[in-house]
Enzyme design. Structure first.
Site, PDB file in Angstrom:
ATOM      1  N   VAL A 284       0.835  -1.234   0.031  1.00 49.13           N
ATOM      2  CA  VAL A 284      -0.091  -0.094  -0.040  1.00 49.13           C
ATOM      3  C   VAL A 284       0.931   1.344  -0.074  1.00 49.13           C
ATOM      4  O   VAL A 284       0.549   2.285   0.139  1.00 49.13           O
ATOM      5  CB  VAL A 284      -1.194   0.023   1.399  1.00 49.13           C
ATOM      6  CG1 VAL A 284      -2.050  -1.139   1.057  1.00 49.13           C
ATOM      7  CG2 VAL A 284      -0.358  -0.064   2.341  1.00 49.13           C
ATOM      8  N   GLY A 285       2.147   1.073   0.128  1.00 43.74           N
ATOM      9  CA  GLY A 285       3.037   2.316  -0.069  1.00 43.74           C
ATOM     10  C   GLY A 285       4.373   1.975  -0.387  1.00 43.74           C
ATOM     11  O   GLY A 285       4.942   0.655  -0.301  1.00 43.74           O
TER      12      GLY A 285
ATOM     13  N   GLN B 276      13.493   2.090  -1.113  1.00 43.90           N
ATOM     14  CA  GLN B 276      13.271   0.690  -0.889  1.00 43.90           C
ATOM     15  C   GLN B 276      13.608   0.021  -2.446  1.00 43.90           C
ATOM     16  O   GLN B 276      13.675  -1.271  -2.298  1.00 43.90           O
ATOM     17  CB  GLN B 276      11.865   0.394  -0.601  1.00 43.90           C
ATOM     18  CG  GLN B 276      11.457   0.724   0.767  1.00 43.90           C
ATOM     19  CD  GLN B 276      10.137   0.469   1.129  1.00 43.90           C
ATOM     20  OE1 GLN B 276       9.231   1.151   0.923  1.00 43.90           O
ATOM     21  NE2 GLN B 276       9.858  -0.663   1.492  1.00 43.90           N
TER      22      GLN B 276
ATOM     23  N   GLY C  52       3.571  -4.261   8.706  1.00 43.77           N
ATOM     24  CA  GLY C  52       4.964  -4.858   7.948  1.00 43.77           C
ATOM     25  C   GLY C  52       5.401  -4.035   6.856  1.00 43.77           C
ATOM     26  O   GLY C  52       5.086  -2.900   7.005  1.00 43.77           O
ATOM     27  N   CYS C  53       6.606  -4.244   6.470  1.00 45.92           N
ATOM     28  CA  CYS C  53       7.351  -3.599   5.454  1.00 45.92           C
ATOM     29  C   CYS C  53       7.907  -4.531   4.261  1.00 45.92           C
ATOM     30  O   CYS C  53       8.461  -5.648   4.593  1.00 45.92           O
ATOM     31  CB  CYS C  53       8.542  -3.009   6.110  1.00 45.92           C
ATOM     32  SG  CYS C  53       9.582  -1.977   5.007  1.00 45.92           S
ATOM     33  N   LEU C  54       7.908  -4.098   2.851  1.00 47.20           N
ATOM     34  CA  LEU C  54       8.189  -4.882   1.789  1.00 47.20           C
ATOM     35  C   LEU C  54       9.846  -4.959   1.934  1.00 47.20           C
ATOM     36  O   LEU C  54      10.230  -5.992   1.508  1.00 47.20           O
ATOM     37  CB  LEU C  54       7.959  -4.399   0.513  1.00 47.20           C
ATOM     38  CG  LEU C  54       6.195  -4.053   0.526  1.00 47.20           C
ATOM     39  CD1 LEU C  54       6.104  -3.119  -0.972  1.00 47.20           C
ATOM     40  CD2 LEU C  54       5.679  -5.448   0.302  1.00 47.20           C
TER      41      LEU C  54
ATOM     42  N   HIS D  55       4.759   5.702   7.729  1.00 51.85           N
ATOM     43  CA  HIS D  55       5.804   4.723   7.491  1.00 51.85           C
ATOM     44  C   HIS D  55       6.806   4.889   6.493  1.00 51.85           C
ATOM     45  O   HIS D  55       7.767   4.889   6.403  1.00 51.85           O
ATOM     46  CB  HIS D  55       4.968   3.298   7.306  1.00 51.85           C
ATOM     47  CG  HIS D  55       5.763   2.007   6.937  1.00 51.85           C
ATOM     48  ND1 HIS D  55       5.708   0.891   7.537  1.00 51.85           N
ATOM     49  CD2 HIS D  55       6.733   2.051   5.738  1.00 51.85           C
ATOM     50  CE1 HIS D  55       6.607   0.160   7.073  1.00 51.85           C
ATOM     51  NE2 HIS D  55       7.076   0.681   6.067  1.00 51.85           N
ATOM     52  N   GLU D  56       6.176   5.549   5.294  1.00 49.92           N
ATOM     53  CA  GLU D  56       6.885   5.780   4.114  1.00 49.92           C
ATOM     54  C   GLU D  56       7.689   7.077   4.367  1.00 49.92           C
ATOM     55  O   GLU D  56       8.990   6.936   3.889  1.00 49.92           O
ATOM     56  CB  GLU D  56       5.882   6.082   2.967  1.00 49.92           C
ATOM     57  CG  GLU D  56       5.003   4.874   2.575  1.00 49.92           C
ATOM     58  CD  GLU D  56       5.624   3.651   2.517  1.00 49.92           C
ATOM     59  OE1 GLU D  56       6.973   3.601   2.154  1.00 49.92           O
ATOM     60  OE2 GLU D  56       5.085   2.539   2.614  1.00 49.92           O
TER      61      GLU D  56
ATOM     62  N   HIS E 147      11.012   6.211   6.056  1.00 44.48           N
ATOM     63  CA  HIS E 147      11.681   5.589   5.181  1.00 44.48           C
ATOM     64  C   HIS E 147      12.883   6.648   4.570  1.00 44.48           C
ATOM     65  O   HIS E 147      13.896   6.343   4.457  1.00 44.48           O
ATOM     66  CB  HIS E 147      10.956   4.852   3.815  1.00 44.48           C
ATOM     67  CG  HIS E 147      10.733   3.321   4.143  1.00 44.48           C
ATOM     68  ND1 HIS E 147      11.739   2.533   4.485  1.00 44.48           N
ATOM     69  CD2 HIS E 147       9.615   2.722   3.821  1.00 44.48           C
ATOM     70  CE1 HIS E 147      11.044   1.528   4.444  1.00 44.48           C
ATOM     71  NE2 HIS E 147       9.951   1.619   4.456  1.00 44.48           N
TER      72      HIS E 147
HETATM   73 ZN    ZN Z   1       8.172   0.074   4.504  1.00 44.44          ZN
END
Ligand code: ZN
Length: 188
Positions: free
Chosen positions: A36-37, A42, A102-104, A145-146, A149
């Site tokens: 979703v983001g 990343q 969570g996070c990719l 969250h984004e 990063h």
């Molecule tokens: Zn993330």
């Protein structure tokens, strides 16, 4: 890369093929995951660019009650350059919500993360026009969250460490429990 502070997008870059390609690649990667983001670091690009989008199909397994509890609702694709977040509300528990996140870039894992319930984000859209978005619930969580990063901060830096685990184990153990019950069980 994930621990570095990402560089500002310079005015000269806006509208360039390189930036358009970056944004397109980010959107594809986010949708393919699916997530979703996504933030540019990343995918190995240290630039202050984020994309986010939530869709009905991504929340199809959530009950109406779970959607309401998380404040999760579909919103259309947004691309934000040089985003700056303002946290709304006093720095009190009433202005926060705690959910599994969570996070990719930390695949297969999740943990409970307290986040502010409401934020305002300001930045530029892909064309370089000023953008401001005030939002609550899950979109506010995604934004926090984004933008983290871009500062080299991951959710593991903010999580309740005792709740960190593999998604399948968390789902099996706590899938049906309210968050307060999970915290009590894990003493988190
Ligand atoms: Zn993330």
């Amino acid at each position: 890369m994930l621990r570095a502070r990402a560089a500002e997008v310079e005015p000269a870059e806006i509208g360039s093929k390189a930036l358009r390609d970056l944004v397109r690649t980010m959107i594809e990667a986010m949708r393919r995951a699916p997530g979703v983001g996504l933030a540019a670091p990343q995918i190995g690009v240290s630039k202050r660019v984020i994309v986010l989008e939530d869709a009905e199909r991504l929340m199809a397994t959530l009950s109406p009650a779970a959607r309401a509890e998380k404040g999760r609702a579909p919103f259309p694709l947004k691309t934000i350059l040089n985003p700056v977040i303002e946290l709304c509300g006093a720095d009190e528990k009433s202005a926060q919500a705690t959910f599994f996140e969570g996070c990719l870039s930390v695949p297969g894992m999740s943990a409970l993360v307290p986040r502010r319930l409401e934020v305002i984000v300001r930045g530029l859209d892909e064309k370089g026009d000023m953008l401001e978005w005030q939002t609550t619930g899950w979109p506010a969580r995604i934004l926090q969250h984004e933008v983290d990063h871009l500062e080299g901060t991951l959710y593991v830096d903010r999580m309740l460490t005792r709740t960190f685990g593999h998604n399948d184990e968390i789902g099996q153990s706590f899938g049906s429990l309210p968050i307060a019950g999970v915290r009590e069980l894990l003493r988190a």
